[in-house]
Motif scaffolding. Structure first.
Motif, mmCIF file in Angstrom:
data_model
loop_
_atom_site.group_PDB
_atom_site.id
_atom_site.type_symbol
_atom_site.label_atom_id
_atom_site.label_comp_id
_atom_site.label_asym_id
_atom_site.label_seq_id
_atom_site.Cartn_x
_atom_site.Cartn_y
_atom_site.Cartn_z
ATOM 1 N N SER A 116 1.691 -3.069 11.469
ATOM 2 C CA SER A 116 0.793 -2.391 11.627
ATOM 3 C C SER A 116 -0.429 -3.299 11.438
ATOM 4 N N VAL A 117 -0.497 -4.263 10.577
ATOM 5 C CA VAL A 117 -1.032 -5.009 10.302
ATOM 6 C C VAL A 117 -1.228 -6.245 10.731
ATOM 7 N N ARG A 165 1.039 -1.038 -0.255
ATOM 8 C CA ARG A 165 0.065 0.228 -0.185
ATOM 9 C C ARG A 165 0.396 1.110 -0.148
ATOM 10 N N GLN A 166 0.097 2.309 -0.496
ATOM 11 C CA GLN A 166 1.281 3.375 -0.813
ATOM 12 C C GLN A 166 -0.045 4.740 -0.519
ATOM 13 N N ALA A 167 -0.157 5.444 1.019
ATOM 14 C CA ALA A 167 -0.483 6.465 0.809
ATOM 15 C C ALA A 167 -0.108 8.050 0.413
ATOM 16 N N LEU A 185 -6.988 -10.004 0.725
ATOM 17 C CA LEU A 185 -6.879 -9.563 1.833
ATOM 18 C C LEU A 185 -8.410 -9.282 2.329
ATOM 19 N N GLN A 186 -8.188 -10.016 3.191
ATOM 20 C CA GLN A 186 -9.470 -9.760 4.322
ATOM 21 C C GLN A 186 -9.162 -8.680 5.372
ATOM 22 N N MET A 187 -9.620 -7.446 5.456
ATOM 23 C CA MET A 187 -8.914 -6.100 6.400
ATOM 24 C C MET A 187 -9.972 -6.458 7.358
ATOM 25 N N ASN A 188 -9.905 -6.619 8.693
ATOM 26 C CA ASN A 188 -11.238 -5.839 9.944
ATOM 27 C C ASN A 188 -10.038 -4.910 10.620
ATOM 28 N N SER A 189 -11.044 -4.786 11.438
ATOM 29 C CA SER A 189 -10.758 -3.340 12.329
ATOM 30 C C SER A 189 -9.795 -1.635 11.529
ATOM 31 N N VAL A 214 1.796 -4.732 2.763
ATOM 32 C CA VAL A 214 1.215 -5.050 3.876
ATOM 33 C C VAL A 214 1.289 -6.434 4.525
ATOM 34 N N ALA A 215 1.067 -7.141 3.562
ATOM 35 C CA ALA A 215 1.190 -8.967 3.906
ATOM 36 C C ALA A 215 1.776 -9.587 2.013
ATOM 37 N N ALA A 216 2.301 -11.062 2.810
ATOM 38 C CA ALA A 216 3.146 -12.088 1.384
ATOM 39 C C ALA A 216 2.343 -13.049 1.709
#
Length: 121
Positions: free
Chosen positions: A62-63, A38-40, A80-84, A48-50
């Motif tokens: 951070s995730v 990701r890039q903000a 990619l399941q993103m919660n909270s 983020v994840a691999a």
């Protein structure tokens, strides 16, 4: 020709969830590691994840505990399941894969076009 196509981004309130998908298509012999970056605005692209072919996973600090990466090898797809979700998760999310094209001897890096995730407070 190989393409990665992402879907699932959008606007969500803090504490909510989103699920991103990324499907690889084209002349593919095999797919090795897959992942999400990701890039903000104003920041560097970050992992983020691999996930490996053996489904070993790695997460950015951070995730951890909030996001889950998975893959469906039959569909050449990574999720990619993103919660909270938090406002600081707001960014463009990019799918990445190391792919061996049909007839090739080694893998190449491929990127999706990006999908925007916005988390409101």
């Amino acid at each position: 020709q190989v393409q990665l196509v992402e879907s699932g981004g959008g606007l969500v309130q803090a504490g909510g969830s989103l699920r991103l998908s990324c499907a690889a298509s084209g002349s593919i012999d095999s797919i090795n590691a897959m992942g999400w970056y990701r890039q903000a605005p104003g920041k560097q692209r970050e992992l983020v994840a691999a996930i490996s072919t053996g489904e070993i996973t790695n997460y950015g600090d951070s995730v951890k505990g909030r996001f889950t990466i998975s893959r469906d090898n039959a569909k050449n797809t990574v999720y990619l399941q993103m919660n909270s979700l938090k406002p600081e998760d707001t960014a463009d999310y990019y799918c990445h894969a190391k792919i061996v094209r049909t007839g090739a001897w080694w893998e190449y890096d491929y990127w999706g076009q990006g999908t925007q995730v916005t988390v409101s407070s």
